[in-house]
Design an enzyme around this catalytic site. Sequence first.
Site: not given
Ligand code: ZN
Length: 319
Positions: A8, A10, A163, A281
């Site tokens: 996860e 980005h 998400h 993340d």
């Molecule tokens: Zn995220």
Amino acid sequence: MQGKIVIEEHFAIPETNGVKNRVASPYWDGLNAKLLDFENMRLDEMDKGGIELAIVSLNAPAVQGVDSPKEAVDVARRANDALAEQVRRRPERFQGFAALPLQDPDAAAREFQRCVRDLGFKGALVNGYSNGPDGKTGLYYDAPMYRPFWAEVEKLGVPFYLHPRDPPPSDRYAGIPWLVGSAWSFAEETSLHALRLLSGGLFDEHPKLQLILGHLGERIPYDIWRLEHRLKYRPDCPAKKPLSQYLRENVWLTTSGHFRTQTLINAMLEVGADRILFSVDYPYEDTQPGTTWFDHAEISETDRLKIGRTNAMKLFNLG
Ligand code: ZN
């Protein structure tokens, strides 16, 4: 632990970048630059944290926050092509998740096919509901118009990552703006969307679908007993199996943005270590606190290897 795989993480393209500051805070400094970067800060953080491979996805809400279906299709295509180029340069460090314009379910299914078959992506990551054409209502994927899309996802045989994004505009958080976003409303919104899918019969119709939830399950594992217990008294709930069975057969959880051993152990007790994947993340979370926590969390080395690496290799056929 070296050789970790994270899923996860980005990036942004210029069209989707631009963090809307909720409140002035040093937290936001440099975030936009980190989202656009692949080769410098990102790789450096991965190296320092013992991360070998990241399956990268577009920032939030990005495509989902676009009102016009046509524009959503264009943005998704541009973002997916940009990500494919980064994967092509360093396939041993980066793989991709597709961004999908679910404002138009047929176009989303076609883009997903293109991303998996032509670009070699490993699945899709979608930022919650998509904007309706009026920009006010949200389109949720338990709606009947999405059933052909889900049939295509099942056929493609790759996972779908749900998400977070903020809930649709309402006055529910009036006076408590600090609870909007990652502190609370992301999980409230995402868990409800996931429960629409899990309790709505989608996985009875498409039993091979695999759904990924971040943040150690958006609080669902912690509440699964009570959910299941109370749903026994709801004959109107369409799901044919107890919800915990879908959790163990159709859902995967990641540790993205949730670096807490107690919560991880709770999730392991509910779904087993075979269905949990380490993630950070990045860049919304710094890599080092996540990797340091995970490398020292009080779990067995067998489970650390599964959660940190081998579960992802199996789920995404990484060979
Ligand atoms: Zn995220």
